[in-house]
Scaffold this motif. Sequence first.
Motif, PDB file in Angstrom:
ATOM      1  N   PRO A 112       0.832  -1.212   0.000  1.00  0.00           N
ATOM      2  CA  PRO A 112       0.000   0.000   0.000  1.00  0.00           C
ATOM      3  C   PRO A 112       0.867   1.262   0.000  1.00  0.00           C
ATOM      4  N   GLY A 113       0.341   2.320  -0.555  1.00  0.00           N
ATOM      5  CA  GLY A 113       1.088   3.568  -0.715  1.00  0.00           C
ATOM      6  C   GLY A 113       1.658   4.156   0.552  1.00  0.00           C
ATOM      7  N   PHE A 114       0.993   3.923   1.704  1.00  0.00           N
ATOM      8  CA  PHE A 114       1.443   4.551   2.956  1.00  0.00           C
ATOM      9  C   PHE A 114       2.680   3.878   3.551  1.00  0.00           C
ATOM     10  N   ILE A 115       3.054   2.691   3.055  1.00  0.00           N
ATOM     11  CA  ILE A 115       4.197   1.962   3.615  1.00  0.00           C
ATOM     12  C   ILE A 115       5.503   2.672   3.260  1.00  0.00           C
ATOM     13  N   GLU A 116       6.359   2.876   4.256  1.00  0.00           N
ATOM     14  CA  GLU A 116       7.597   3.624   4.030  1.00  0.00           C
ATOM     15  C   GLU A 116       8.815   2.703   3.995  1.00  0.00           C
ATOM     16  N   GLN A 117       9.876   3.207   3.367  1.00  0.00           N
ATOM     17  CA  GLN A 117      11.151   2.483   3.359  1.00  0.00           C
ATOM     18  C   GLN A 117      11.613   2.287   4.802  1.00  0.00           C
ATOM     19  N   GLY A 118      12.146   1.090   5.106  1.00  0.00           N
ATOM     20  CA  GLY A 118      12.582   0.798   6.468  1.00  0.00           C
ATOM     21  C   GLY A 118      11.515   0.131   7.305  1.00  0.00           C
ATOM     22  N   SER A 119      10.273   0.093   6.793  1.00  0.00           N
ATOM     23  CA  SER A 119       9.185  -0.566   7.531  1.00  0.00           C
ATOM     24  C   SER A 119       9.377  -2.079   7.523  1.00  0.00           C
ATOM     25  N   SER A 120       8.832  -2.724   8.542  1.00  0.00           N
ATOM     26  CA  SER A 120       8.787  -4.191   8.574  1.00  0.00           C
ATOM     27  C   SER A 120       7.377  -4.622   8.199  1.00  0.00           C
ATOM     28  N   VAL A 121       7.298  -5.563   7.260  1.00  0.00           N
ATOM     29  CA  VAL A 121       5.981  -6.008   6.791  1.00  0.00           C
ATOM     30  C   VAL A 121       5.888  -7.527   6.831  1.00  0.00           C
ATOM     31  N   LYS A 122       4.684  -8.012   7.130  1.00  0.00           N
ATOM     32  CA  LYS A 122       4.438  -9.455   7.113  1.00  0.00           C
ATOM     33  C   LYS A 122       4.029  -9.835   5.690  1.00  0.00           C
ATOM     34  N   VAL A 123       4.685 -10.895   5.167  1.00  0.00           N
ATOM     35  CA  VAL A 123       4.505 -11.248   3.753  1.00  0.00           C
ATOM     36  C   VAL A 123       4.173 -12.737   3.620  1.00  0.00           C
ATOM     37  N   ASP A 124       3.260 -13.040   2.689  1.00  0.00           N
ATOM     38  CA  ASP A 124       2.999 -14.433   2.304  1.00  0.00           C
ATOM     39  C   ASP A 124       4.008 -14.762   1.200  1.00  0.00           C
ATOM     40  N   SER A 125       5.049 -15.537   1.568  1.00  0.00           N
ATOM     41  CA  SER A 125       6.125 -15.788   0.608  1.00  0.00           C
ATOM     42  C   SER A 125       5.718 -16.783  -0.480  1.00  0.00           C
ATOM     43  N   ASP A 126       4.697 -17.615  -0.210  1.00  0.00           N
ATOM     44  CA  ASP A 126       4.219 -18.541  -1.247  1.00  0.00           C
ATOM     45  C   ASP A 126       3.580 -17.772  -2.396  1.00  0.00           C
ATOM     46  N   LYS A 127       2.739 -16.802  -2.037  1.00  0.00           N
ATOM     47  CA  LYS A 127       2.029 -16.035  -3.061  1.00  0.00           C
ATOM     48  C   LYS A 127       2.758 -14.760  -3.449  1.00  0.00           C
ATOM     49  N   GLY A 128       3.772 -14.383  -2.649  1.00  0.00           N
ATOM     50  CA  GLY A 128       4.486 -13.135  -2.920  1.00  0.00           C
ATOM     51  C   GLY A 128       3.615 -11.923  -2.651  1.00  0.00           C
ATOM     52  N   GLU A 129       2.816 -11.993  -1.569  1.00  0.00           N
ATOM     53  CA  GLU A 129       1.852 -10.914  -1.298  1.00  0.00           C
ATOM     54  C   GLU A 129       2.073 -10.276   0.066  1.00  0.00           C
ATOM     55  N   TYR A 130       1.875  -8.952   0.083  1.00  0.00           N
ATOM     56  CA  TYR A 130       1.883  -8.177   1.334  1.00  0.00           C
ATOM     57  C   TYR A 130       0.670  -8.582   2.163  1.00  0.00           C
ATOM     58  N   LEU A 131       0.857  -8.808   3.470  1.00  0.00           N
ATOM     59  CA  LEU A 131      -0.256  -9.134   4.348  1.00  0.00           C
ATOM     60  C   LEU A 131      -0.614  -7.958   5.255  1.00  0.00           C
ATOM     61  N   GLN A 132       0.392  -7.441   5.985  1.00  0.00           N
ATOM     62  CA  GLN A 132       0.120  -6.325   6.882  1.00  0.00           C
ATOM     63  C   GLN A 132       1.441  -5.700   7.366  1.00  0.00           C
TER      64      GLN A 132
END
Length: 229
Positions: free
Chosen positions: A204-224
Amino acid sequence: SNQQTMPLRPLLLAGLLATSTAFAPAANHPVTRRTSPLFVAVDTSDIKNGLTIELDNEPYKVINFSTMKQARGAAKITIKFKNLKRGNTIENTYRSGEKFQTAMIEKQPSQYTYEDESGNYFFMDSQTYDEVMVESKIIEDQKKWIVEGMEVNLIYFKGEVIEVQVPNPFVYEIVETEPNVKGNTAQGYTKPAVLNGGATISVPGFIEQGSSVKVDSDKGEYLQLAKDD
């Protein structure tokens, strides 16, 4: 002399068992042993994505499948497999109800340590502390999801590593993404972001560089956005 040594064997065994229980891990921290499960016979109704079966003495993983109903007779199922040793894919069609043998695979928890100049990855077995090398061609698809120190599962088939399973979901750091455009509040606005493993995902646009994000690595998708501990 045989008669004297015979009673010692049960004693030794009892001693060994007592010692092993003394050093046994606590019940709430089970240790995964590299056991060799028996072959399991499955048929077409058991086929699912990610299942590894044995064909011609080699491990094949189901990538996807489709069932085709026929006007007369049994349905047919077309399965796309990836050969986990060679890396090639094949597609076969089977009659409904045909049987397969699951591959006898073993999972071993291991920690990623480093990569050499040839692109081979090195892991440390979490139980034996042995160093294990995994060839570049086996790990090619997963490299972008692996970060230093990551705990993974090495998948063994007949004593050889055929696959590396990364933890999923996993928290990655965003090492590169464009700044959020001020005033851009468009719903659903996303932008590409590079993770510390090397993969690029949409965030999402609000996510900044240096942020930690939870990712679904199977689908290659941002979760939260990951919460700071």
